[in-house]
Design an enzyme around this catalytic site. Structure first.
Site, short mmCIF file in Angstrom:
data_model
loop_
_atom_site.label_atom_id
_atom_site.label_comp_id
_atom_site.label_asym_id
_atom_site.label_seq_id
_atom_site.Cartn_x
_atom_site.Cartn_y
_atom_site.Cartn_z
N ASP A 33 0.71 -1.23 0.28
CA ASP A 33 -0.01 -0.21 -0.06
C ASP A 33 0.80 1.36 -0.02
O ASP A 33 0.56 2.45 -0.62
CB ASP A 33 -0.87 0.08 1.30
CG ASP A 33 -1.92 -1.23 1.17
OD1 ASP A 33 -2.07 -1.55 0.10
OD2 ASP A 33 -2.58 -1.24 2.37
N TYR A 36 1.78 2.21 -3.49
CA TYR A 36 0.92 2.70 -4.28
C TYR A 36 0.30 4.25 -3.93
O TYR A 36 0.32 5.21 -4.60
CB TYR A 36 -0.62 2.10 -4.01
CG TYR A 36 -1.80 2.48 -4.60
CD1 TYR A 36 -2.03 1.98 -6.04
CD2 TYR A 36 -2.52 3.41 -4.43
CE1 TYR A 36 -3.08 2.33 -6.83
CE2 TYR A 36 -3.73 3.80 -4.97
CZ TYR A 36 -3.90 3.13 -6.06
OH TYR A 36 -4.93 3.66 -6.93
N LEU A 83 -36.50 -5.35 -10.19
CA LEU A 83 -36.90 -6.79 -9.94
C LEU A 83 -38.05 -7.08 -9.19
O LEU A 83 -38.67 -6.37 -8.43
CB LEU A 83 -35.83 -7.55 -9.55
CG LEU A 83 -34.52 -7.27 -10.18
CD1 LEU A 83 -33.43 -8.15 -9.34
CD2 LEU A 83 -34.60 -8.00 -11.62
N LYS A 116 -27.88 -10.34 -3.88
CA LYS A 116 -28.63 -9.19 -3.71
C LYS A 116 -28.04 -8.24 -2.81
O LYS A 116 -28.40 -8.21 -1.67
CB LYS A 116 -30.35 -9.26 -3.61
CG LYS A 116 -31.02 -8.06 -4.05
CD LYS A 116 -32.36 -8.19 -3.95
CE LYS A 116 -33.28 -7.05 -4.43
NZ LYS A 116 -33.03 -5.90 -3.48
N LYS A 291 -31.11 -15.06 -12.69
CA LYS A 291 -31.40 -14.66 -14.15
C LYS A 291 -31.17 -15.63 -15.00
O LYS A 291 -30.25 -16.39 -14.70
CB LYS A 291 -30.13 -13.46 -14.25
CG LYS A 291 -30.26 -12.30 -13.22
CD LYS A 291 -29.06 -11.30 -13.58
CE LYS A 291 -29.22 -10.26 -12.63
NZ LYS A 291 -27.88 -9.49 -12.72
N CYS A 409 -31.26 -2.93 42.42
CA CYS A 409 -31.03 -4.22 41.63
C CYS A 409 -32.65 -4.75 41.56
O CYS A 409 -33.02 -5.08 42.76
CB CYS A 409 -30.21 -5.08 42.21
SG CYS A 409 -30.14 -6.74 41.28
#
EC number: 6.5.1.2
Length: 670
Positions: A33, A36, A83, A116, A291, A409
């Site tokens: 990292d 980068y 959908l 999904k 699908k 309590c």
């Protein structure tokens, strides 16, 4: 500007695009990292000096730009439809039958299945391989232009990789916030006193619709592709799944759980598998999408109203539902923590009927601003205890009433305490509270406390379950005859337990203090208390100010001690224990002007001792004035080493620390 600068700029852009794909799409980074980040900083520096060189595909755009006044509108060239849903196998069977009936002469052989995702649907338009536009679904026909914000999402390539991509390609997918990123975002918000998000979906949507893209850039958003819209200048595969693979080869991430199956039964097995593993996934999902895989059959099936005939969402049982909070009960846990529990109008959520949900603590009640009588949103995820996540305040009835934490309590009537800075409210009646009874007794007889042989956890549990003991003092009232009614407790074992209890009556003040289970009073603190005050009466009567004078005791521990001894029920048990014959040798006060041999010394024990037990040696050292620690450091004054001393001895020798033997300790004890 030199050619070398321009060349370096292009090299950096290409390299950053390449490594972003390796990291976000292939999950196979080739560089650290830090490397980068170094390349990104170099790119930013060059573009800062030459702003005319900033292009729409520059990785630098991921940091965000100037805020917008509003979002412009985008008309979708191909409508972004939603959908239809299936909620059980019968409805899934119906979907399959309807689709098969419409394509007479063709057999639907394969389905493409994917989780999904619970995020925000977006459209990404690439022209000549460069991301030129991103939009929300909106109403399916018109969405909002969120290009600047989408460019900040590292998982979305600004420029396509590989070859063979269309000159115009619209990729559709879901922007979402991984669970870990969501938790961290909310944790940081709480620390700053800012508003927290209710769930990852709201967090993703709120982050993506920021007018200031710099805010979006700071949020942990990700993306998975799931379909295509506009395609010009190339022909894609005739399989939905194979199109996924094409898109992935161009640098766009696809969900790793996506799978092509060969029958409806395999679809159902896929659904069950994902449902089982739902909580372990790194992202929130609310079902699976199924699908028809064959694109030619997709085209023959077409669309109806707002949804395609070739796809359906098979939804999981809802994890959130709305119901009424009828009452709040307060439960006491085994450590004395008092938890408010919402008593609900029963509601089916997460696959089960829920009538109770946790409210966690007083802070959570305050944060939610919830009242008895409110309409509340309940969430149940997997095996997680159902919880109240939000309140629908506009539905609050006039009869709603405030939730008040008890002063005593609810189980034993002892006082409750809440230390400043802590979220938990606790019962202080550790020795008498039925809810804490088993844990208190197990601690009392443990090896470092009274050390009673034969009284293991299972025996304690039987004694409590059979209501044979209520407090530690009751243990000393047991006879061998009574004990034989317990499972696996014959006359000999029972006699041994009674003898062990009798033997344990002769103890030390530090062990006795530790056995009482006062919060945060461990062995070392108990030893310090005993050494400082010399007797139990002085400790019981000590003020917080006096206790703070003791080594390693701060304000919070001092408060726990005074609260414990300030509870009359605890005091009654302590007196009962003393009446049963528990005693210890008096701790002699040092003679005037005479220091203890190890006063102020920090010592460490290591190796095997032949004449002393480890706990016995530790107590002896503390009685001699030493502070006993577990590791060797520059602050260590003496190391007492037994046989087979290892790394601690080596480190002490390396640091030049004084080393003594077990015999040296025995000599000091005389």
């Amino acid at each position: 500007m030199s050619e070398s600068v321009l060349q370096r700029l292009e090299e950096l852009k290409e390299s950053l695009h390449y490594h972003a794909v390796r990291y976000y799409v292939e999950d196979n980074p080739e560089i650290p990292d830090a490397e980068y980040d170094r390349m990104m900083r170099e790119l930013l520096d060059i573009e800062a000096e030459h702003p005319e060189l900033v292009t729409v595909d520059s990785p630098s755009l991921r940091v965000g730009g100037q805020p917008l006044s509003e979002f412009s509108q985008v008309t979708h060239e191909v409508p972004m439809l939603s959908l239809d849903n299936a909620f059980d196998d019968a409805e899934l069977d119906g979907f399959h039958k309807r689709a098969q009936d419409r394509v007479v002469g063709h057999t639907i052989k394969q389905y493409c299945c994917e989780p999904k995702l619970d995020g925000l649907a977006v459209s990404l338009l690439y022209e000549n391989g460069v991301l030129v536009q991103a939009a929300t679904r909106g109403d399916g026909t018109t969405g909002e232009n969120i290009t600047e914000n989408v460019r900040t999402i590292s998982a979305i390539p600004l420029k396509l990789q590989g070859k063979g991509w269309p000159t115009r390609l619209e990729v559709r997918g879901e922007v979402f916030m991984p669970k870990a990123g969501f938790d961290k975002l909310n944790e940081n918000a709480r620390k700053k006193g800012e508003k927290v998000f209710v769930n990852p979906r709201n967090a993703a949507a709120g982050s993506l619709r920021q007018l200031d893209s710099r805010i979006t850039a700071s949020r942990p958003l990700s993306f998975y592709a799931y379909s295509v819209g506009v395609v010009e200048g190339a022909t894609l595969a005739n399989s939905h799944y194979e199109r996924f693979l094409q898109i992935k080869s161009w640098g766009l991430p696809m969900c790793p759980e996506t799978k092509r199956v060969d029958s409806l039964e395999e679809v159902k097995a896929y659904y069950q598998d994902i449902l089982t593993r739902r909580e372990a996934l790194a992202y929130e999902i609310d079902g699976v999408v199924i699908k028809v895989d064959d694109i030619a059959i997709q085209e023959r099936l077409g669309f109806v109203a707002r949804a395609p005939r070739w796809a359906i969402a098979y939804k999981f049982p809802a994890q959130e539902e709305i119901t009424t909070l009828n009452e709040v009960e307060f439960q006491v846990g085994r450590t004395g923590a008092i938890t408010p529990v919402a008593k609900l109008e029963p509601i089916f959520v997460g696959g089960v009927t829920v009538s109770n949900a946790t409210l966690h603590n007083a802070d959570e009640i305050e944060r939610l601003q919830v009242m008895v009588g409110d309409q509340v949103v309940i969430r149940r995820a997997g095996d997680v205890i159902p919880q109240v996540v939000s309140v629908i305040k506009e539905r609050r009835p006039e009869t709603a009433r405030e939730i008040l934490f008890p002063d005593a309590c609810p189980v034993c009537g002892s006082h409750v305490e809440r230390i400043e800075g802590e979220a938990v409210t606790r019962c202080t009646g550790g020795l008498v509270c039925q809810a804490q009874r088993k844990e208190a007794l197990k601690h009392f007889v443990s090896r470092k406390a009274l050390d009673v042989d034969g009284l293991g956890d299972k025996v304690i549990e039987q004694l409590v379950d059979r209501e044979m003991v209520e407090t530690p003092a009751d243990l000393f009232k047991l006879s061998a005859g009574v004990l034989t009614v317990l499972e696996r407790m014959g006359p000999k074992s029972a006699t041994n337990v009674v003898n062990a209890l009798e033997k344990s009556k002769l103890t030390t003040l530090p062990r006795f203090l530790y056995s009482l289970g006062i919060r945060e009073v461990g062995e070392a603190t108990a030893a310090n208390l005993a050494q400082y005050f010399k007797n139990l009466d002085a400790i019981q009567q000590a003020t917080e100010e006096q206790l703070i004078e003791v080594q390693d005791i701060g304000v919070i521990v001092a408060k726990h001690i005074t609260t414990f001894f300030g509870e009359e029920k605890n005091q009654a048990v302590v007196q009962d224990l003393l009446a049963q014959g528990i005693n210890w040798p008096e701790i002699a006060a040092p003679q005037e002007g005479v220091e203890l041999p190890l006063e102020g010394k920090t010592v460490v024990l290591t190796g095997t001792l032949s004449q002393l037990g480890r706990s016995e040696a530790k107590e002896a050292l503390q009685n001699l004035g030493a502070k006993v620690t577990g590791s060797v450091s520059k602050k260590t004054d003496i190391l007492f080493a037994g046989e087979n001393a290892g790394s601690k001895l080596a480190k002490a020798q390396e640091l030049g620390i004084e080393i003594q033997t077990e015999q040296d300790l025995l000599n000091l004890m005389k």
